[in-house]
Design a protein around this motif. Sequence first.
Motif, mmCIF file in Angstrom:
data_model
loop_
_atom_site.group_PDB
_atom_site.id
_atom_site.type_symbol
_atom_site.label_atom_id
_atom_site.label_comp_id
_atom_site.label_asym_id
_atom_site.label_seq_id
_atom_site.Cartn_x
_atom_site.Cartn_y
_atom_site.Cartn_z
ATOM 1 N N LEU A 1 0.949 -1.213 -0.465
ATOM 2 C CA LEU A 1 0.061 0.314 0.200
ATOM 3 C C LEU A 1 0.553 1.148 0.136
ATOM 4 C CD1 LEU A 1 -2.924 1.521 0.551
ATOM 5 C CD2 LEU A 1 -2.571 0.902 2.630
ATOM 6 N N ALA A 2 1.886 1.340 1.125
ATOM 7 C CA ALA A 2 2.302 2.196 0.907
ATOM 8 C C ALA A 2 3.279 2.906 -0.166
ATOM 9 C CB ALA A 2 3.625 2.294 2.140
ATOM 10 N N LYS A 3 3.728 1.140 -0.926
ATOM 11 C CA LYS A 3 4.942 1.762 -2.494
ATOM 12 C C LYS A 3 3.328 2.263 -3.164
ATOM 13 C CE LYS A 3 7.141 -0.792 -5.605
ATOM 14 N NZ LYS A 3 7.460 -2.275 -5.817
ATOM 15 N N SER A 4 2.301 1.488 -3.605
ATOM 16 C CA SER A 4 1.614 2.246 -4.472
ATOM 17 C C SER A 4 1.598 3.864 -4.253
ATOM 18 C CB SER A 4 -0.317 1.935 -4.448
ATOM 19 O OG SER A 4 -0.915 1.809 -3.605
ATOM 20 N N LEU A 5 1.930 4.507 -3.174
ATOM 21 C CA LEU A 5 1.755 5.894 -2.767
ATOM 22 C C LEU A 5 2.727 7.104 -2.493
ATOM 23 C CD1 LEU A 5 -1.536 5.648 -0.084
ATOM 24 C CD2 LEU A 5 -1.687 5.796 -2.493
ATOM 25 N N ASN A 6 4.215 5.896 -3.408
ATOM 26 C CA ASN A 6 5.439 6.413 -3.519
ATOM 27 C C ASN A 6 5.609 7.098 -1.950
ATOM 28 O OD1 ASN A 6 4.845 6.439 -6.286
ATOM 29 N ND2 ASN A 6 3.762 7.802 -6.721
ATOM 30 N N PHE A 7 5.009 5.979 -1.261
ATOM 31 C CA PHE A 7 5.987 6.418 0.370
ATOM 32 C C PHE A 7 6.089 7.705 0.772
ATOM 33 C CE2 PHE A 7 8.038 2.416 -1.352
ATOM 34 C CZ PHE A 7 7.560 1.306 -0.303
ATOM 35 N N GLN A 8 4.853 8.305 0.062
ATOM 36 C CA GLN A 8 4.729 10.252 0.408
ATOM 37 C C GLN A 8 3.655 10.143 1.558
ATOM 38 O OE1 GLN A 8 6.516 12.449 -0.913
ATOM 39 N NE2 GLN A 8 7.360 10.596 -2.517
#
Length: 228
Positions: free
Chosen positions: A40-47
Amino acid sequence: METAIANNPNTEINWQQIQSLVNTINHVLIGLIGIYTTLLAKSLNFQDTALHMFLTIIGIHVLGAEALMSHYPYNPLTNRLSHRNKCRYHAVLQMIGGSMALLGVVGKIRSTEVHFATWHGKIGLSAAFMCFSSLCGGFLNYFQPKFIHKIYTKAEVKYRHNFFGMITFSLGIATILLGYFTQFFFKYVDESITPAFVLATALMYVITIISPLQSFRNKLKHRKKFIN
């Protein structure tokens, strides 16, 4: 009960199998939550909040839980290690996990203007404070044990380490559970599966905390001998 189990070989084998199965289930729960939040964090670019979620859940829910399970006799990851190496394994996971969680908290504070307005934030702050204190104490005890033992006995150090470690982990898990009900989580995760996350984390906590509680009981008895 323990005596009865020890006197019956078949019962003892079954009890060991049950503990091994429960331990395996716990590793699966830890892994599933860790993998899902990472994706999930990766899909949100860890932002922003995504990075906060990733660092705190991996730090506490994954590494913190695994560290607490390091001395469990039926843990397949550590059951072949010596006691000294289990201690090292525990220390490394705690240091990495604690540092990740603190970075996640600091990053969230820097990226938002309003702080600690929710129970998630307030308990999270308490968890961060305890985490920082535990890390400092752990560093001193690991690298400068002679200095610490001039102030406290070995029994007292072990007792305090066990007690404050459980408090820190409990506050961290409470913060994660509350995090499942934040606007961020509702926005990116289907609300219908939120109860599954809550159940998985709660069950993981109960299974994980059993061994530290047993250890704490033994350390408390040992500590009382020195006090008395």
